[in-house]
Design a protein around this motif. Structure first.
Motif, PDB file in Angstrom:
ATOM      1  N   LEU A  12       0.817  -1.214   0.000  1.00  0.00           N
ATOM      2  CA  LEU A  12       0.000   0.000   0.000  1.00  0.00           C
ATOM      3  C   LEU A  12       0.852   1.266   0.000  1.00  0.00           C
ATOM      4  N   GLU A  13       2.105   1.116   0.435  1.00  0.00           N
ATOM      5  CA  GLU A  13       2.997   2.265   0.523  1.00  0.00           C
ATOM      6  C   GLU A  13       3.692   2.483  -0.825  1.00  0.00           C
ATOM      7  N   PRO A  14       3.674   3.703  -1.347  1.00  0.00           N
ATOM      8  CA  PRO A  14       4.226   3.951  -2.684  1.00  0.00           C
ATOM      9  C   PRO A  14       5.733   3.728  -2.800  1.00  0.00           C
ATOM     10  N   ASP A  15       6.438   3.791  -1.659  1.00  0.00           N
ATOM     11  CA  ASP A  15       7.897   3.634  -1.712  1.00  0.00           C
ATOM     12  C   ASP A  15       8.356   2.235  -1.308  1.00  0.00           C
ATOM     13  N   LEU A  16       7.400   1.303  -1.140  1.00  0.00           N
ATOM     14  CA  LEU A  16       7.745  -0.061  -0.751  1.00  0.00           C
ATOM     15  C   LEU A  16       7.246  -1.048  -1.806  1.00  0.00           C
ATOM     16  N   SER A  17       8.081  -2.021  -2.138  1.00  0.00           N
ATOM     17  CA  SER A  17       7.698  -3.040  -3.119  1.00  0.00           C
ATOM     18  C   SER A  17       8.180  -4.405  -2.656  1.00  0.00           C
ATOM     19  N   VAL A  18       7.258  -5.353  -2.479  1.00  0.00           N
ATOM     20  CA  VAL A  18       7.616  -6.712  -2.099  1.00  0.00           C
ATOM     21  C   VAL A  18       8.012  -7.480  -3.359  1.00  0.00           C
ATOM     22  N   VAL A  19       9.287  -7.841  -3.453  1.00  0.00           N
ATOM     23  CA  VAL A  19       9.791  -8.504  -4.659  1.00  0.00           C
ATOM     24  C   VAL A  19       9.871 -10.021  -4.510  1.00  0.00           C
ATOM     25  N   ALA A  20       9.756 -10.521  -3.263  1.00  0.00           N
ATOM     26  CA  ALA A  20       9.802 -11.965  -3.045  1.00  0.00           C
ATOM     27  C   ALA A  20       9.146 -12.296  -1.713  1.00  0.00           C
ATOM     28  N   GLU A  21       8.515 -13.463  -1.654  1.00  0.00           N
ATOM     29  CA  GLU A  21       7.945 -13.962  -0.405  1.00  0.00           C
ATOM     30  C   GLU A  21       8.196 -15.454  -0.311  1.00  0.00           C
ATOM     31  N   VAL A  22       8.649 -15.906   0.862  1.00  0.00           N
ATOM     32  CA  VAL A  22       8.966 -17.316   1.070  1.00  0.00           C
ATOM     33  C   VAL A  22       8.365 -17.781   2.397  1.00  0.00           C
TER      34      VAL A  22
END
Length: 204
Positions: free
Chosen positions: A25-35
């Motif tokens: 939801l935050e414009p400056d955060l991006s989740v690129v991987a989840e394990v």
């Protein structure tokens, strides 16, 4: 800095999904991987190159979140780590320091604190949950040697002396001697009590 690339490591799928949704939801955060396991953390970091890894401590696999953090520091030094814990065991804080963890936060922390912590860790600042900072003062150093810790960790997993001996390349007698020393050092009533004491302290 620009968009912060994040890796999420959490074994509970619902919790992991919620973390991803909230951070995205935050414009400056991006989740690129989840394990979902500790074993998958470093391979995912090597593949996706995150700036910050948000790691749950208790995960299935051969290594937990703190072991994964130590391995990340060694193999992906550009990735900083923020460890989340639901237990708040002060002994985990000592391990986190040895694993070069940048941030340490309770899972009960408000969402805005988590987001602020991710940004702070990405910027190279240390983050420590104040509740953990207080309780850590009351904890003595771990009295167990690394070998004794290995023995007790395997005991906690249900392994018998002969199995522990085979896995650690020791004799069964040496394992029993270690267990006797562990019980004595922890002032425990027996092996089960020693596992409880060390587990509550975050030493295993």
């Amino acid at each position: 800095m620009g968009v912060i690339r994040i890796l999420i490591a959490e074994d509970q799928q619902v919790v992991r999904g919620a973390l991803v949704a909230l951070l995205e939801l935050e414009p400056d955060l991006s989740v690129v991987a989840e394990v979902g396991s500790g074993d998958d953390v470093v391979p995912a970091a090597l593949k996706h190159g995150p700036d910050v890894a948000v790691l749950d401590i208790d995960m299935p696999g051969g290594i937990d979140g703190l072991d994964a953090a130590a391995e990340l520091h060694r193999r992906v030094p550009g990735c900083r780590t923020l460890v989340l814990t639901g237990q708040g065991r002060p002994g985990h804080l000592r391990r986190a320091q040895g694993a070069h963890v940048t941030g340490f936060l309770l899972k009960t922390a408000p969402v805005d604190e988590l987001i602020t912590a991710v940004r702070a860790v990405a910027a190279g600042r240390r983050v420590l949950d104040p509740n953990l900072a207080v309780t850590a003062w009351d904890l003595g150093d771990n009295p167990l040697t690394p070998r004794e810790t290995d023995v007790l960790r395997l005991t906690a997993g249900g392994a018998e002396a002969t199995e522990i001996a085979a896995r650690l390349f020791l004799s069964a007698g040496t394992v029993r001697n270690h267990l006797t020393a562990i019980v004595s050092k922890l002032n425990a009533r027996g092996r089960t009590d020693a596992v409880r004491i060390a587990g509550d302290a975050g030493w295993i």
